[in-house]
Design a protein around this motif. Structure first.
Motif, PDB file in Angstrom:
ATOM      1  N   ILE A 209       0.799  -1.260  -0.038  1.00 51.16           N
ATOM      2  CA  ILE A 209      -0.067   0.094   0.031  1.00 51.16           C
ATOM      3  C   ILE A 209       0.856   1.266   0.214  1.00 51.16           C
ATOM      4  CG2 ILE A 209      -1.830   1.106   1.191  1.00 51.16           C
ATOM      5  CD1 ILE A 209      -2.311  -1.618  -0.202  1.00 51.16           C
ATOM      6  N   GLU A 210       0.674   2.262  -1.017  1.00 49.02           N
ATOM      7  CA  GLU A 210       1.510   3.337  -1.121  1.00 49.02           C
ATOM      8  C   GLU A 210       0.880   4.426  -0.266  1.00 49.02           C
ATOM      9  OE1 GLU A 210       1.769   4.462  -5.210  1.00 49.02           O
ATOM     10  OE2 GLU A 210       2.703   2.690  -5.823  1.00 49.02           O
ATOM     11  N   ASN A 211      -0.460   4.749  -0.087  1.00 45.92           N
ATOM     12  CA  ASN A 211      -1.209   5.501   0.473  1.00 45.92           C
ATOM     13  C   ASN A 211      -1.971   5.231   1.694  1.00 45.92           C
ATOM     14  OD1 ASN A 211      -2.305   7.776   1.555  1.00 45.92           O
ATOM     15  ND2 ASN A 211      -3.005   8.562  -0.483  1.00 45.92           N
ATOM     16  N   LEU A 212      -1.169   5.057   3.026  1.00 45.72           N
ATOM     17  CA  LEU A 212      -1.786   4.250   4.173  1.00 45.72           C
ATOM     18  C   LEU A 212      -3.188   5.239   4.551  1.00 45.72           C
ATOM     19  CD1 LEU A 212       0.940   2.522   5.797  1.00 45.72           C
ATOM     20  CD2 LEU A 212      -0.906   1.461   4.851  1.00 45.72           C
ATOM     21  N   LYS A 213      -2.970   6.411   4.413  1.00 49.39           N
ATOM     22  CA  LYS A 213      -4.082   7.280   4.850  1.00 49.39           C
ATOM     23  C   LYS A 213      -5.462   6.817   4.277  1.00 49.39           C
ATOM     24  CE  LYS A 213      -1.151  11.024   7.019  1.00 49.39           C
ATOM     25  NZ  LYS A 213      -1.148  12.470   7.045  1.00 49.39           N
ATOM     26  N   LYS A 214      -5.402   6.510   3.055  1.00 49.18           N
ATOM     27  CA  LYS A 214      -6.407   6.265   2.187  1.00 49.18           C
ATOM     28  C   LYS A 214      -6.878   4.822   2.387  1.00 49.18           C
ATOM     29  CE  LYS A 214      -7.256  10.415   1.175  1.00 49.18           C
ATOM     30  NZ  LYS A 214      -8.787  11.075   1.489  1.00 49.18           N
ATOM     31  N   PHE A 215      -5.956   3.764   3.138  1.00 47.13           N
ATOM     32  CA  PHE A 215      -6.269   2.672   3.106  1.00 47.13           C
ATOM     33  C   PHE A 215      -7.325   2.206   4.208  1.00 47.13           C
ATOM     34  CE2 PHE A 215      -4.742  -1.308   5.212  1.00 47.13           C
ATOM     35  CZ  PHE A 215      -5.202  -2.536   4.121  1.00 47.13           C
ATOM     36  N   SER A 216      -8.190   1.304   3.935  1.00 52.92           N
ATOM     37  CA  SER A 216      -9.146   0.693   4.818  1.00 52.92           C
ATOM     38  C   SER A 216      -9.655  -0.526   4.948  1.00 52.92           C
ATOM     39  CB  SER A 216     -10.488   1.475   4.602  1.00 52.92           C
ATOM     40  OG  SER A 216     -11.486   1.361   5.538  1.00 52.92           O
ATOM     41  N   VAL A 217      -9.556  -0.905   6.220  1.00 51.97           N
ATOM     42  CA  VAL A 217     -10.088  -2.431   6.447  1.00 51.97           C
ATOM     43  C   VAL A 217     -11.494  -2.352   6.982  1.00 51.97           C
ATOM     44  CG1 VAL A 217      -9.937  -4.550   7.664  1.00 51.97           C
ATOM     45  CG2 VAL A 217      -7.796  -2.976   7.300  1.00 51.97           C
ATOM     46  N   ALA A 218     -12.468  -3.257   6.289  1.00 50.34           N
ATOM     47  CA  ALA A 218     -13.972  -3.041   6.480  1.00 50.34           C
ATOM     48  C   ALA A 218     -14.443  -4.430   6.227  1.00 50.34           C
ATOM     49  CB  ALA A 218     -14.438  -2.332   5.036  1.00 50.34           C
ATOM     50  N   PHE A 219     -15.474  -4.402   7.294  1.00 55.06           N
ATOM     51  CA  PHE A 219     -16.249  -5.791   7.278  1.00 55.06           C
ATOM     52  C   PHE A 219     -17.623  -5.670   6.964  1.00 55.06           C
ATOM     53  CE2 PHE A 219     -17.329  -4.849  11.487  1.00 55.06           C
ATOM     54  CZ  PHE A 219     -18.649  -4.986  11.946  1.00 55.06           C
TER      55      PHE A 219
END
Length: 450
Positions: free
Chosen positions: A346-356
């Motif tokens: 992941i290059e941009n962790l601020k726009k990375f999300s874990v969802a369920f």
């Protein structure tokens, strides 16, 4: 046709259209003495074959141009197939084109009688249904005015009311359930449920995947004039969603799909829900497990598994409040959803999300949460890290499954690094009788006015 088996039988139906570069070519071809061919054949349908049982609600989905409307027009007799045949038993009421056959100069009342006669009803039969049609349409005294004075909404409501109040054996609905306000739409759905109880066969065509999963008994996915898949709505809709996502991103990124043996048809709910892991009653400490051990916990029981970076998710675990892995919970139990993943790509962790998401057997989202929407962000990429969601579901007794998604939230249209539908399966049990979807805590007081 056996009345107890199928109301609609579509046998190897194909439909071809002649396509000309310009209108004059059609005239030249018709007048040609040598039989010169100036057209190309476009096959809107190719060897479509299926049956619809009495009382079944069949959903037909696919992107624009897939051949859905052509198929419905052939079933209703508006078009003739190039090859194949369609057998239909009973009266068809079609909502393909609301108001088809209406005379704009006639009043609403006159058009009700006109439409009823087109549907081969006697005047006495129309008289018996007249007030019901007027009441359902809810257009008041406008029913006595020429329909050319109606708003588009009033026109659609009257046409809709006419179409569903002629006691059809087969009802065909084509993406028109947005007619009217919420109250009117609810009336329409209640009417459809009433039809189902009476054994009316319904064909619903649309793009609303949520409605497809909750409303239909089975689903057909069409693509390029052919049946791509047929079966359980939750399964077929999931595969269609996967396909549409692939179609949108295929030119811009490398798309991967989790490789496993898959059948062309969907699976029924019982098979789906019994495919999950059994309760282990084993305490599992993610931090103490090796990567190899963790990766063993991603099974092959998912409904769909796809994304641009398949393989990032290393483990999904369902546990109770004591970190004991389970697949059975009460509505009041704390459920922990633990997701282990590799974020180094992941290059941009601020726009990375874990969802369920927790879904029921029909595929309806009941509970959805993501780290991004809860404003929880990741600081640095790691080879092995995990997120834990803890919640009390309050869900009613039933069978459910879990969706896990690693999301790229750079744009309003969410992109997926990895999407696992059916990562885990579980059941909610309770001795208490629970009505509705959830059993929320409610403060109840009994007071006297005296």
């Amino acid at each position: 046709m056996n009345n107890l088996e199928y109301k609609i039988v579509v046998s190897n139906v194909s439909k071809s259209y002649k396509m000309y570069n310009n209108p004059i070519d059609k005239m030249k071809e018709g007048l040609s003495l040598t039989g010169k061919n100036l057209h190309t054949n476009f096959w809107a349908l190719k060897n479509v074959d299926f049956q619809v049982e009495r009382g079944e609600i069949l959903g037909i989905m696919g992107r624009n141009g897939a051949g859905k409307s052509t198929l419905l027009k052939i079933i209703t007799g508006v078009l003739r197939p190039t090859y194949g045949e369609v057998l239909v038993e009973g009266r068809i009421s079609s909502l393909l084109e609301l108001g088809a056959g209406f005379n704009m100069e006639y009043s609403g009342i006159e058009n009700i009688y006109f439409y009823g006669m087109l549907m081969k009803l006697t005047r006495e039969q129309i008289d018996d249904r007249l007030q019901e049609i007027i009441d359902f349409a809810e257009i008041g005294d406008y029913v006595n005015q020429p329909v050319k004075t109606y708003s588009s909404g009033m026109f659609a409501r009257l046409a809709f009311s006419c179409a569903i109040n002629v006691e059809p054996d087969i009802l065909i609905v084509d993406e028109i359930l947005s007619v009217g306000d919420m109250r009117f739409q609810s009336k329409c759905f209640n009417k459809f449920k009433e039809f189902k109880k009476k054994g009316v066969t319904i064909l619903y065509v649309g793009h609303d995947v949520g409605l497809m999963k909750t409303f239909c008994d089975s689903t057909i996915w069409m693509n390029n004039g052919e049946i791509e898949m047929t079966g359980d709505p939750a399964y077929v809709v999931s595969k269609y969603t996967e396909f549409m996502y692939l179609d949108d991103i295929s030119e811009f990124t490398t798309y991967k799909m989790f490789q496993k043996d898959e059948k062309k048809t969907g699976v029924n709910n019982r098979e789906l829900m019994n495919s999950g892991d059994e309760t282990t009653n084993k305490k599992f400490n993610l931090k103490n497990e090796s990567v190899e051990k963790i990766e063993e916990k991603i099974g092959n029981n998912s409904i769909t598994h796809w994304g641009t970076h398949v393989g990032m998710v290393k483990c999904v675990m369902l546990a109770d409040g004591n970190d004991i892995e389970k697949t059975y919970f009460s509505p009041e139990d704390i459920i922990k959803i633990k997701v282990v993943f590799d974020s180094t790509a992941i290059e941009n962790l601020k726009k990375f999300s874990v969802a369920f998401s927790i879904k029921n057997k029909e595929g309806t989202d009941l509970i959805v949460k993501s780290t991004y929407d809860e404003e929880i962000y990741f600081n640095s990429p790691k080879k092995k890290q995990f997120v834990t969601f803890s919640l009390v579901t309050h869900l009613a007794v039933g069978e459910y499954y879990l969706v896990i998604a690693l999301e790229d939230r750079k744009n309003p249209a969410i992109m997926y690094y990895e999407y696992i539908e059916g990562a885990k399966y579980f059941k909610i049990y309770s001795d208490k009788k629970i009505f509705g979807i959830v059993d929320m805590k409610t403060d109840i007081k009994i007071e006297s006015m005296e």
